[in-house]
Write a protein that holds these residues in place. Structure first.
Motif, PDB file in Angstrom:
ATOM      1  N   UNK A 181       0.813  -1.215   0.000  1.00 30.71           N
ATOM      2  CA  UNK A 181       0.000   0.000   0.000  1.00 30.71           C
ATOM      3  C   UNK A 181       0.848   1.267   0.000  1.00 30.71           C
ATOM      4  N   UNK A 182       0.322   2.306  -0.591  1.00 30.61           N
ATOM      5  CA  UNK A 182       1.009   3.598  -0.590  1.00 30.61           C
ATOM      6  C   UNK A 182       0.544   4.386   0.625  1.00 30.61           C
ATOM      7  N   UNK A 183       1.284   5.420   0.954  1.00 28.33           N
ATOM      8  CA  UNK A 183       0.945   6.220   2.125  1.00 28.33           C
ATOM      9  C   UNK A 183      -0.336   7.008   1.888  1.00 28.33           C
ATOM     10  N   UNK A 184      -0.994   7.362   2.966  1.00 27.10           N
ATOM     11  CA  UNK A 184      -2.240   8.117   2.878  1.00 27.10           C
ATOM     12  C   UNK A 184      -2.473   8.866   4.181  1.00 27.10           C
ATOM     13  N   UNK A 185      -3.103  10.012   4.086  1.00 29.32           N
ATOM     14  CA  UNK A 185      -3.494  10.772   5.270  1.00 29.32           C
ATOM     15  C   UNK A 185      -4.911  10.417   5.700  1.00 29.32           C
ATOM     16  N   UNK A 186      -5.579   9.506   4.986  1.00 29.78           N
ATOM     17  CA  UNK A 186      -6.995   9.220   5.216  1.00 29.78           C
ATOM     18  C   UNK A 186      -7.305   8.860   6.666  1.00 29.78           C
ATOM     19  N   UNK A 187      -6.449   8.097   7.311  1.00 27.03           N
ATOM     20  CA  UNK A 187      -6.713   7.689   8.679  1.00 27.03           C
ATOM     21  C   UNK A 187      -6.288   8.697   9.717  1.00 27.03           C
ATOM     22  N   UNK A 188      -5.823   9.843   9.291  1.00 30.14           N
ATOM     23  CA  UNK A 188      -5.269  10.819  10.230  1.00 30.14           C
ATOM     24  C   UNK A 188      -6.123  12.066  10.370  1.00 30.14           C
ATOM     25  N   UNK A 189      -7.347  12.028   9.907  1.00 28.74           N
ATOM     26  CA  UNK A 189      -8.203  13.207  10.019  1.00 28.74           C
ATOM     27  C   UNK A 189      -8.471  13.523  11.488  1.00 28.74           C
ATOM     28  N   UNK A 190      -8.599  14.793  11.767  1.00 33.42           N
ATOM     29  CA  UNK A 190      -8.875  15.256  13.125  1.00 33.42           C
ATOM     30  C   UNK A 190     -10.356  15.586  13.239  1.00 33.42           C
ATOM     31  N   UNK A 191     -10.950  15.332  14.391  1.00 38.05           N
ATOM     32  CA  UNK A 191     -12.354  15.717  14.545  1.00 38.05           C
ATOM     33  C   UNK A 191     -12.486  17.235  14.499  1.00 38.05           C
ATOM     34  N   UNK A 192     -13.639  17.690  14.073  1.00 35.26           N
ATOM     35  CA  UNK A 192     -13.893  19.137  14.068  1.00 35.26           C
ATOM     36  C   UNK A 192     -13.812  19.630  15.509  1.00 35.26           C
ATOM     37  N   UNK A 193     -13.283  20.834  15.712  1.00 36.61           N
ATOM     38  CA  UNK A 193     -13.236  21.357  17.070  1.00 36.61           C
ATOM     39  C   UNK A 193     -13.979  22.681  17.153  1.00 36.61           C
ATOM     40  N   UNK A 194     -14.546  22.911  18.324  1.00 32.19           N
ATOM     41  CA  UNK A 194     -15.346  24.108  18.583  1.00 32.19           C
ATOM     42  C   UNK A 194     -14.903  24.694  19.914  1.00 32.19           C
ATOM     43  N   UNK A 195     -14.986  26.013  20.054  1.00 36.70           N
ATOM     44  CA  UNK A 195     -14.663  26.592  21.358  1.00 36.70           C
ATOM     45  C   UNK A 195     -15.723  26.189  22.382  1.00 36.70           C
ATOM     46  N   UNK A 196     -15.298  25.992  23.617  1.00 34.21           N
ATOM     47  CA  UNK A 196     -16.243  25.697  24.698  1.00 34.21           C
ATOM     48  C   UNK A 196     -16.920  26.992  25.111  1.00 34.21           C
TER      49      UNK A 196
END
Length: 131
Positions: A12-27
């Protein structure tokens, strides 16, 4: 120069697909309702409370916090994820940097982490007594 990962390798080639960050919101807190944390949006919370009743905190909204608003929690968890920092840097380098050996090295270094885990910052701290 750093070699590009998987160059000439099978598999397999490299991918960023598994590295997504959840959306963040201010508290955000609502005046008169202590202990409940909401996810802030533009002038309102995700659950719809308007701006004049809100007080921003210095931290991000944590959906798993026991005192978080249930509606904000559901909406924040359902929000689309965003690219990780390494992917954003990779795209910026591809788009804006001049084609040169340093750019090639930086791109290869960013790609090296297939899982998207943050690249380690290579700095050294002064040892005690060295200053």
């Amino acid at each position: 120069m750093i070699d590009t990962p998987d160059s000439g390798a099978s598999g397999p080639t490299w991918s960023f697909a598994g590295a997504c960050e959840p959306a963040d919101y201010p508290a955000v807190g609502v005046l008169g309702v202590p202990g409940v944390q909401h996810a802030g949006g533009t002038g309102r919370t995700l659950c719809g409370i308007r701006g004049r009743y809100l007080r921003r905190f210095l931290n991000l909204f944590e959906p798993q916090y026991p005192g978080s608003c249930h509606k904000c929690r559901a909406l924040a968890e359902a929000a689309p994820s965003r690219p990780c920092g390494q992917e954003r840097l990779h795209d910026l380098l591809l788009r804006d940097a001049d084609d040169a050996p340093l750019r090639t090295d930086l791109l290869a270094g960013v790609r090296r982490s297939r899982s998207g885990s943050p690249a380690r910052q290579r700095t050294s701290s002064p040892t005690p007594g060295s200053i």
